[in-house]
Design a protein around this motif. Structure first.
Motif, PDB file in Angstrom:
ATOM      1  N   GLU A 197       0.808  -1.036  -0.063  1.00  0.00           N
ATOM      2  CA  GLU A 197       0.032   0.121  -0.070  1.00  0.00           C
ATOM      3  C   GLU A 197       0.919   1.281   0.017  1.00  0.00           C
ATOM      4  O   GLU A 197       0.456   2.392  -0.364  1.00  0.00           O
ATOM      5  N   THR A 198       2.087   1.023   0.546  1.00  0.00           N
ATOM      6  CA  THR A 198       2.824   2.135   0.988  1.00  0.00           C
ATOM      7  C   THR A 198       3.941   2.401  -0.287  1.00  0.00           C
ATOM      8  O   THR A 198       4.744   3.545  -0.382  1.00  0.00           O
ATOM      9  N   SER A 199       3.859   1.557  -1.336  1.00  0.00           N
ATOM     10  CA  SER A 199       4.800   1.732  -2.501  1.00  0.00           C
ATOM     11  C   SER A 199       3.845   1.080  -3.786  1.00  0.00           C
ATOM     12  O   SER A 199       4.481  -0.008  -4.128  1.00  0.00           O
ATOM     13  N   CYS A 200       2.994   1.888  -4.247  1.00  0.00           N
ATOM     14  CA  CYS A 200       2.316   1.175  -5.155  1.00  0.00           C
ATOM     15  C   CYS A 200       2.068   2.112  -6.582  1.00  0.00           C
ATOM     16  O   CYS A 200       1.095   2.346  -6.903  1.00  0.00           O
ATOM     17  N   ALA A 201       2.981   2.212  -7.147  1.00  0.00           N
ATOM     18  CA  ALA A 201       3.418   2.952  -8.537  1.00  0.00           C
ATOM     19  C   ALA A 201       2.540   2.272  -9.535  1.00  0.00           C
ATOM     20  O   ALA A 201       1.805   3.165 -10.489  1.00  0.00           O
ATOM     21  N   LEU A 202       2.433   1.157  -9.526  1.00  0.00           N
ATOM     22  CA  LEU A 202       1.510   0.416 -10.871  1.00  0.00           C
ATOM     23  C   LEU A 202       0.018   0.858 -10.522  1.00  0.00           C
ATOM     24  O   LEU A 202      -0.724   1.159 -11.252  1.00  0.00           O
ATOM     25  N   HIS A 203      -0.205   0.447  -9.157  1.00  0.00           N
ATOM     26  CA  HIS A 203      -1.689   0.898  -8.890  1.00  0.00           C
ATOM     27  C   HIS A 203      -2.238   2.162  -9.073  1.00  0.00           C
ATOM     28  O   HIS A 203      -3.236   2.593  -9.908  1.00  0.00           O
ATOM     29  N   ALA A 205      -0.778   4.195 -11.347  1.00  0.00           N
ATOM     30  CA  ALA A 205      -0.619   4.461 -12.729  1.00  0.00           C
ATOM     31  C   ALA A 205      -2.064   3.615 -13.508  1.00  0.00           C
ATOM     32  O   ALA A 205      -2.701   4.481 -14.250  1.00  0.00           O
ATOM     33  N   LEU A 206      -2.488   2.607 -12.991  1.00  0.00           N
ATOM     34  CA  LEU A 206      -3.619   2.113 -13.637  1.00  0.00           C
ATOM     35  C   LEU A 206      -4.800   3.143 -13.256  1.00  0.00           C
ATOM     36  O   LEU A 206      -5.921   3.200 -14.107  1.00  0.00           O
ATOM     37  N   ALA A 207      -4.818   3.698 -11.955  1.00  0.00           N
ATOM     38  CA  ALA A 207      -6.057   4.373 -11.497  1.00  0.00           C
ATOM     39  C   ALA A 207      -6.064   5.753 -12.539  1.00  0.00           C
ATOM     40  O   ALA A 207      -7.188   6.549 -12.740  1.00  0.00           O
TER      41      ALA A 207
END
Lengths: 306, 306
Positions: A197-203, A205-207
């Motif tokens: 949750e604290t390092s979610c660059a892909l998440h 980007a998808l959002a």
């Protein structure tokens, strides 16, 4: 881009330089179903990163100034190891948060390891400046075709070893490993991309519909704390429909304990993040769905023999 | 005695109760030759002992009083685990030197774990007294046919997984695992029996022409510190011509470090003893000889998550 052939070529190129890591079907792992595992932390330098490093160095004309890389630790150790094996000089820039265990791992190879204040992005700036100044070859940690293709050999190897699962869970930082996996699988199996949750660059980007900068922190940050997901990874995630799942730091710590208690595998937080999605219920497989978890790295801090 | 059929029957009996543990051909382990490895420390309870425990319990009429065992820790944990899975009560006697990590492992199964002052032999006396008093079934740690046959399934499994080596190195305490290995292989591959200098019951028996009592101490004593080698093991060692090799405690500690540095495997001293014969030069293979090392246990003290 034909990832399947590119990854197959990478596998041929790096054979003999990297280890074929063991796999296991764990019928009884304290979960409600069997889990296929691949122990990629048994790779040279303790993570899958060695595959991308060898693929890059072996497919390039490395200049006399050698190679340079920025890294939270594991990529740097892998580049340093591959460079030494192939007879090149290596300069590795790491942020302070890489920690003493990973810094020692890099220095043990004989590489010039330079510690940069701040986070990974600062180390990357320093590495880019070094490249401009010396002509050393930059080895990107995740957003380069040769890196992605090297990491993709984890999946080509696993399939050759008889992978049965419908679904493969993989931890994501900058997305080099995930991109390689998606490139190889091409949607043939479901890919679950697991981020803290604290390092979610892909998440993020998808959002947002494209790579954006995120803040990074948490127990897996030195391995999974990319500020921005790689463009190759983001593109493949959209194209192949990878599922993005988030886990808490507590879930990651619980999965580390689970791997030790069940299988006597001591891994770093990033190495347990994919399993954490199952043990915490962040990803709940359908009845009958068979799942596989990649154990991707084991350079914990402190090092038990440090 | 037809060990081959007995072990094959044991393998059928315990299938589904024990894990098929992974193997690896490590071409590059920092030694002068490739090494075949089997990671039996990934077995339930962290050692091969679970195989003998299930084979014994599944081939016996367990009385209502349940089972009793004496153990330096690993055998006790295995018997306790198998008993719980099969619905039997278990009482486990351990010497103080088993240490808190192994005692916790036994208690976590729900077994009644009793700590006995002194060494393993004292725990065995207490277990025999408990058997006489309660009618509980004794599960011997190494010198019983069903125990030996269960441990022998490590080798039948490894051969089914494609074991290539001419020579297999195995750590020896009371000799249950070694006996099972020799029983299965029947001289078809060279067996190197590795003991600590400070706990060398087999070595002493081979020198004396039969089992004799030895003093036991050193870093691997809670797992390899049998006072007297099992008669089954001694008989098979003479019959099949196993080679006895001794290693120092320093060599064992060095092999533990080597396994971590090379493969990120954190094992207890006994689990690294077989590798120590190679890393220390106590056993020097001939040119072209291909060697295999069994990694047999990983319940180190302190437990990293204790």
């Amino acid at each position: 881009m034909d990832w399947k052939s590119t990854i197959a070529a990478a596998a041929t190129r790096i054979a003999g330089h990297v280890r074929v890591t063991p796999v296991m079907m764990a019928a009884d792992l304290g979960l409600d179903r069997p889990v296929d595992l691949k122990f990629e932390q048994m790779q040279h330098t303790g993570s899958f990163k060695t595959r991308g490093a060898f693929n890059t160095l072996l497919s390039s004309d490395v200049p006399a100034a050698g190679v340079v890389a920025a890294s939270g630790g594991n990529h740097g150790a892998a580049v340093a190891f591959a460079a030494r094996r192939l007879g090149h000089a290596a300069t590795i820039f790491v942020p302070e948060m890489a920690g003493p265990a990973k810094i020692a791992l890099i220095r043990d190879t004989g590489a010039d390891c330079r510690i940069v204040p701040g986070a990974y992005a600062n180390a990357l700036d320093a590495a880019l400046a070094h490249e401009a100044e010396t002509g050393a070859m930059q080895v990107h940690a995740y957003d380069a075709e040769s890196t992605v293709a090297g990491q993709g050999t984890v999946l080509s190897e696993w399939e050759a070893q008889g992978l049965q699962a419908n679904t493969v869970l993989i931890a994501v930082g900058g997305g080099g490993l995930l991109a390689g996996a998606m490139g190889w699988l091409g949607g043939a199996r479901r890919v679950v991309a697991v981020e803290p949750e604290t390092s979610c660059a892909l998440h993020a980007a998808l959002a947002a519909g494209g790579p954006v900068d995120v803040e990074v922190s948490g127990i897996a940050a030195n391995a999974l704390g990319a500020k921005r997901i790689g463009t190759i990874c983001h593109g493949l995630a959209v194209e192949t429909g990878a599922l993005s799942v988030l886990v808490t730091d507590d879930a990651i710590a619980g999965a580390q304990r689970h791997l030790w208690r069940q299988l006597r595998q001591l891994v770093e937080p990033a190495g347990a993040a994919a399993l954490a999605a199952l043990t915490s219920g962040a990803y709940v497989p359908a009845p009958g769905e068979r799942v596989a978890v990649l154990v991707c790295g084991a350079n914990p801090a402190p090092d038990p023999f440090g």
